[in-house]
Design a protein around this motif. Structure first.
Motif, PDB file in Angstrom:
ATOM      1  N   LEU A  39       0.823  -1.209   0.000  1.00 13.50           N
ATOM      2  CA  LEU A  39       0.000   0.000   0.000  1.00 13.50           C
ATOM      3  C   LEU A  39       0.854   1.255   0.000  1.00 13.50           C
ATOM      4  O   LEU A  39       0.334   2.372  -0.079  1.00 13.50           O
ATOM      5  CB  LEU A  39      -0.940   0.007   1.212  1.00 13.50           C
ATOM      6  CG  LEU A  39      -1.938  -1.151   1.292  1.00 13.50           C
ATOM      7  CD1 LEU A  39      -2.831  -0.997   2.522  1.00 13.50           C
ATOM      8  CD2 LEU A  39      -2.782  -1.238   0.023  1.00 13.50           C
ATOM      9  N   LEU A  76      -6.775   3.688   2.817  1.00 10.45           N
ATOM     10  CA  LEU A  76      -5.724   2.689   2.967  1.00 10.45           C
ATOM     11  C   LEU A  76      -5.576   2.213   4.408  1.00 10.45           C
ATOM     12  O   LEU A  76      -4.918   1.195   4.658  1.00 10.45           O
ATOM     13  CB  LEU A  76      -4.383   3.242   2.471  1.00 10.45           C
ATOM     14  CG  LEU A  76      -4.303   3.583   0.987  1.00 10.45           C
ATOM     15  CD1 LEU A  76      -2.904   4.054   0.627  1.00 10.45           C
ATOM     16  CD2 LEU A  76      -4.714   2.393   0.119  1.00 10.45           C
ATOM     17  N   SER A  92      -8.504  -2.574   2.447  1.00 12.46           N
ATOM     18  CA  SER A  92      -7.361  -2.272   1.583  1.00 12.46           C
ATOM     19  C   SER A  92      -6.255  -3.309   1.756  1.00 12.46           C
ATOM     20  O   SER A  92      -5.609  -3.715   0.781  1.00 12.46           O
ATOM     21  CB  SER A  92      -6.825  -0.872   1.880  1.00 12.46           C
ATOM     22  OG  SER A  92      -7.771   0.109   1.501  1.00 12.46           O
TER      23      SER A  92
END
Length: 273
Positions: free
Chosen positions: A105, A122, A127
């Motif tokens: 990420l 995120l 995510s």
């Protein structure tokens, strides 16, 4: 070349069904998969790594976010360090190429920051799940590609025993997690590996709705098949699949340190809200 009937019999310990679909090389490659844990030291041809990554990047990825990365390890000393962190698995040291697949990420954070945008999404569990799925899909594409080239592979989930140490060794930034490793190399012909039977389709294939209780007969049948496989392959594994699997989930200790995964992920920059 091994035919469809032989491959299906190897995969299930019996011939589970007769298909009228025309067989092809892709099906042969997929059904021939086996984990290779002994390798020769032969180097890979130039361009092999790049071709495997091209195959990996051809996998599906959620919303084209491409939330995965991979670190290619060819340095012998680094492979030896990773072997130690992964329960001293010798094949990590044997292969010319060891791939560490990452839920990543950090790249999206970087892109959002560069545009002056927030990246609050995120911080949520979704995510991280997306990134893990992306990494798994990419790795499996690379595995299929490697095996089509005559290479052997085996996944190394034991990297998650010490993910913080792996992250430090590979200089991973925050919000990047090593999901698993993958050995890639030429199988040692002196140590043949057999196709391991899987559960009957009646245990994993549900039509319209999920039916747990109806799996009982299929599981019992599989226990017999896998015990015969262990005996045939001279594998020192006590009991059957049900016993072996139940023991793997019986205690927290069986997780080998992975019971701290949420805490470790937090330490690596994943908030998991």
């Amino acid at each position: 070349m091994t035919n469809a009937t032989e491959l299906l019999r190897s995969r299930y310990g019996e011939t589970p069904f007769n298909s009228e679909i025309e067989w092809n090389d892709s099906l042969t490659s997929l059904l021939s998969h086996r984990s290779i844990r002994s390798y020769v030291s032969d180097p890979l041809p130039p361009g092999t790594l790049e071709l495997l990554i091209a195959a990996a990047q051809s996998a599906s990825t959620s919303s084209n976010l491409q939330t995965w990365s991979v670190v290619a390890i060819e340095d012998q000393e680094r492979k030896e360090e990773l072997s130690k962190l992964a329960s001293n698995q010798a094949h990590i040291k044997q292969v010319p190429l060891f791939l560490v697949w990452l839920a990543d990420l950090a790249r999206l954070s970087y892109v959002a920051d560069s545009r002056g945008l927030s990246h609050d999404a995120l911080e949520y569990l979704e995510s991280f799940v997306t990134a893990t799925i992306d990494a798994a899909l990419a790795a499996q594409n690379a595995t299929v590609a490697a095996e089509s080239l005559g290479l052997g592979t085996v996944y190394i989930g034991a990297l998650r025993n010490h993910p913080q140490e792996v992250a430090a060794l590979l200089n991973l930034p925050p919000s990047v997690f090593p999901v698993f490793g993958l050995c890639v190399g030429y199988p040692n012909p002196e140590v043949p590996a057999a196709i391991k039977p899987r559960l009957p389709q009646t245990a994993v294939l549900h039509r319209e709705t999920y039916k747990l209780a109806e799996q009982e007969d299929a599981i019992a049948h599989y226990n017999d098949i896998i015990k015969d496989f262990y005996t045939e392959q001279k594998m020192n594994i006590a009991g059957d699949w049900s016993e072996h699997s139940a023991q793997r989930i019986a205690t927290v200790e069986a997780l080998r340190g992975r019971d701290r995964l949420r805490e470790i992920l937090n330490n690596l920059g994943f908030k998991l809200l």
